[in-house]
Motif scaffolding. Structure first.
Motif, mmCIF file in Angstrom:
data_model
loop_
_atom_site.group_PDB
_atom_site.id
_atom_site.type_symbol
_atom_site.label_atom_id
_atom_site.label_comp_id
_atom_site.label_asym_id
_atom_site.label_seq_id
_atom_site.Cartn_x
_atom_site.Cartn_y
_atom_site.Cartn_z
ATOM 1 N N SER A 162 40.260 41.971 38.072
ATOM 2 C CA SER A 162 39.581 41.318 36.946
ATOM 3 C C SER A 162 39.966 41.980 35.631
ATOM 4 O O SER A 162 40.243 41.308 34.630
ATOM 5 C CB SER A 162 38.073 41.380 37.166
ATOM 6 N N ASP A 165 43.415 41.054 34.545
ATOM 7 C CA ASP A 165 43.426 39.704 33.955
ATOM 8 C C ASP A 165 42.972 39.754 32.504
ATOM 9 O O ASP A 165 43.559 39.078 31.632
ATOM 10 C CB ASP A 165 42.527 38.778 34.767
ATOM 11 N N HIS A 168 45.740 41.333 30.294
ATOM 12 C CA HIS A 168 46.835 40.384 30.094
ATOM 13 C C HIS A 168 46.425 39.247 29.170
ATOM 14 O O HIS A 168 47.226 38.793 28.320
ATOM 15 C CB HIS A 168 47.298 39.825 31.443
#
Length: 790
Positions: A162, A165, A168
């Motif tokens: 998580s 993510d 990014h």
């Protein structure tokens, strides 16, 4: 064993081949350390183990021990409460997994299967399935732990995914947004364990963040934007927690493994011992070896031995004995003839056998247990030998003359060569006499004629020679025990082109005694070859006689079987006739009573009687053989051997096999049936007999026809053959039978699936000299045979 001897006899090369057969580290180490033993019980135990492994490999195939890695250091760490690494736990898993596979391999398939000496190793194995299953569940590879190893690890990795993510997503928004014009390339990169962006150096002040690196040219700076610094910090913290949880999992697995330290150690040692034993079995299989018999009386008997380091397709087997009726063997013959190979074969077989290895020789080969083996083997191919060479050999001989005893084997290659021939021969005879007086088993190669005479005139010493073909100037490598060999120097020189006048001059320089001795050797060698050839012919005759005996027995058994079948069917037919007669009688009695009560007219009674008479007549004609009378009356002199005749009572054709006796009876061959028949029941078929004096010309072809008619069987058996094999054999047989003037032949093909019968029938339809063919009738073999008429 003498280390120098092991090198001379190339024992280390055998060990190298053995190491290649093992797959575990300790198994290879046990192979490297294998040395010959002088303890008979140890040798026999090792040989039994090798034989058991050989048998299991042949029956069940090979088994791998490649996953068995060293675990002793890991066990010691567990004993002091230490935690193991991923690799160490995987090694333990490999041992346990292999233990399970090997234990299943060692299990006997049936209760009737005999146990062997390896069962004790298989019984020691304890796969510890729960521990192995837990390790495989938690560890996926050398650098990968399963997410399911623990709930905590699974939660941490979800958080890491998580957080990745989010990092990014933030960086992508910067790359595609406000910072796009400041970047060298629109990509996200890593420096250390931090996510960064490649920023052009001139825009350093435009991007707020931490610089972690720069390019070699200085034009690009790798900056971690402040927007992701906290996210990267959180991500790094999660990675730390992941590693902590992995250490907890490894500690838990180590604690479980510590409960089975004894079982793991036992598995490891049993598996590596089995790897060592099965390596010996695999080597025996690759060499086509056999288990030798052992004795402690110094007796060697090698049957068709092949040197294991030579090409198995080219090596010539040797057979020899030593230590039974003689304790010394003197091998002579030309150079390159195989003398040294024979010497090395005996020595190497002794070392291999005493190390528990099978030897590449025929079954029932026998070896003696020697406390030591001494070998003086030089370069037998040397053209020149200097004094230093002689000295080195003599130094070697002197070194072990003080160590040898009656339990040693001594091997000399070109004993006392490299010095004056007269002195060398005398010295060699003295050394051999000394060893012979002490009863020491000795084998020596030499060129000295004096040693040949020594062997011929001394009890307990035997000559042997390596055969040489003078016509082709090549050795045959066959060892001939009992015959001294010739050097063949004159013959070889002549073949190579040395002028005859030089060779003749050399012959004249030989003494008369030398010439006589060489002639004696030639006569002995010729006699030996003649005897061996005659023995081979006798053995071939014995095999042929046994084959004919077996075929005769098979034919007799088949005839007995057919006889029983004919009698059984005859009984069935007789029973059917009796039943029919009883039914007819019962019906007649029933009608008789009915006619008496109901007053039936005489005309109707006559019709019923005529019906019964016709039924009986039909049954008689059905169950009786139709016999014809011969068209003319024949005299005994009308019948000749090979005459084609028809037996009227049986309606069968056949061939006359004997002349009529005083009562007019003669023998007729009808297919596979041979019977005595009177001439009154015969009719001569208008066909030239196969072999009568008047039809035979005094030509070679006439002899061939007579020979074939005498030898060709009226039956061919094709049972068990494929269609192609049967057609090839049948084609030649039909030609021979046709040339032999046989009227008909019987082809036995069996019933089975019918494929062979169908193929034969298709072939027969295409043959011009076949008039007709049909399946056999009752008494002829039914559908299992085909009768062919020419």
């Amino acid at each position: 064993m003498n280390k120098k001897t092991l090198e001379k006899l190339e024992y280390p090369k055998i060990i190298t081949l053995l190491v290649q057969q093992a797959s575990s580290e300790r198994g290879k180490l046990l192979c490297r350390n294998l040395k010959p033993s002088s303890d008979l019980s140890e040798i026999q135990t090792a040989q039994e183990q090798t034989a058991a492994a050989f048998t299991r490999i042949v029956q069940k195939g090979r088994i791998s021990f490649s996953d068995v890695a060293t675990v002793e250091a890991s066990m010691k760490r567990l004993e002091v409460g230490g935690s193991l690494s991923i690799i160490e736990l995987l090694r333990i898993s490999g041992v346990l997994k292999t233990a399970g596979a090997v234990k299943a391999y060692g299990r006997h398939d049936t209760t009737a299967e005999a146990s062997d000496c390896l069962d004790v190793y298989f019984d020691q194995l304890e796969p510890v399935f729960p521990l192995n299953a837990e390790i495989e569940h938690c560890i996926l590879g050398e650098d990968e732990i399963s997410d399911d190893a623990s709930p905590t690890l699974k939660h941490i990795r979800r958080s890491i995914a998580s957080m990745n993510d989010r990092v990014h997503a933030t960086l992508n928004s910067l790359v595609n947004g406000s910072l796009r014009t400041y970047l060298q390339d629109p990509i996200i990169t890593m420096r250390g364990d931090r996510y960064c962006l490649p920023v052009k150096a001139e825009y350093r002040s435009q991007v707020n963040g931490m610089i972690h690196d720069q390019s070699s040219s200085g034009s690009t700076l790798f900056i971690e934007p402040m927007a992701v610094v906290k996210l990267n910090n959180d991500l790094k913290e999660l990675y730390g927690k992941e590693q902590e949880e992995i250490q907890v999992i490894l500690a838990k697995l180590s604690t479980q493994a510590a409960e089975y330290i004894s079982e793991i150690r036992t598995d490891y040692r049993a598996l590596t011992e089995l790897d060592f034993i099965f390596a010996r079995g695999s080597l025996a299989l690759s060499m086509r070896g056999s288990k030798p018999l052992f004795n402690e009386s110094g007796r060697i008997s090698i049957r068709e031995g092949r040197h294991p380091l030579l090409d198995p397709k080219k090596v010539v087997p040797i057979s020899l004995s030593l230590g039974d009726t003689f304790d010394q063997l003197i091998v002579t013959g030309p150079n390159t003839g195989g003398k040294t190979v024979s010497l090395k074969t005996v020595g190497l077989f002794t070392l291999m056998g005493q190390a528990g290895l099978h030897i590449p020789a025929a079954d029932r080969s026998e070896l003696a247990v020697f406390h030591n083996v001494f070998a003086d083997i030089g370069d037998e191919q040397s053209i020149e030998q200097s004094l230093s060479t002689f000295s080195s050999h003599m130094t070697n001989i002197v070194s072990f003359l003080h160590q040898i005893d009656e339990r040693c084997l001594v091997l000399f290659d070109e004993l006392c060569a490299g010095t004056d021939p007269t002195e060398g021969a005398a010295l060699a005879i003295s050394i051999l006499s000394h060893l012979h007086s002490r009863g020491i088993r000795t084998m020596a190669t030499t060129h000295y004629s004096e040693l040949k005479v020594f062997a011929l005139t001394t009890d307990g010493v035997e000559n042997a020679s390596c055969e040489f073909n003078v016509e082709t100037l090549s050795p045959t490598y066959r060892l001939l025990v009992g015959i001294p060999g010739k050097s063949n120097a004159f013959a070889i020189s002549g073949k190579l082109g040395l002028p005859n006048y030089i060779i003749e001059d050399a012959r004249e320089r030989l003494s008369e005694q030398d010439v006589s001795f060489e002639d004696l050797l030639s006569d002995l060698e010729r006699s030996k070859r003649t005897i061996e050839k005659e023995q081979e012919e006798i053995a071939a005759y014995k095999r042929e006689l046994q084959q004919l005996k077996t075929q005769a027995k098979q034919k007799q058994d088949r005839a007995e079987s057919q006889k029983e079948e004919i009698l059984r069917k005859a009984r069935e037919e007789a029973s059917a006739i009796l039943r029919d007669a009883k039914e007819t009688a019962d019906e007649t009695m029933k009608n008789f009573r009915k006619f008496g009560k109901e007053g039936i007219s005489s005309a109707e009674m006559e019709r019923e009687r005529e019906r019964l008479r016709q039924k009986i007549k039909d049954n008689d004609s059905k169950n009786q053989l139709k016999t014809k009378k011969p068209q003319k009356q024949y005299k005994a002199s009308d019948f000749k051997l090979g005459e084609s005749v028809r037996v009227l009572s049986m309606n069968l054709t056949g061939t006359v096999r004997s002349l009529p006796d005083a009562r007019g009876n003669l023998s007729v061959q009808m297919g596979i049936l041979r019977s005595q028949v009177n001439i009154s029941d015969l009719e001569i078929i208008d066909e030239a007999p196969a072999y009568t004096p008047k039809n035979l010309r005094k030509t070679h072809s006439g002899k061939i026809k007579m020979s074939k008619s005498l030898s060709v069987s009226p039956e061919i058996n094709l049972l068990g053959k494929t269609v192609d094999e049967a057609i090839a054999e049948l084609d030649k047989y039909l030609d021979d039978a046709y040339l032999s003037h046989l009227n008909s032949v019987r082809i036995v093909h069996g019933k089975g699936t019918g494929a062979l019968r169908k193929g034969i029938h298709q072939y027969l339809r295409k043959q011009k000299h076949v008039k007709s063919f049909r399946l056999g009738e009752f008494g002829e073999g039914d559908a299992g045979v085909t009768i062919v008429e020419f």
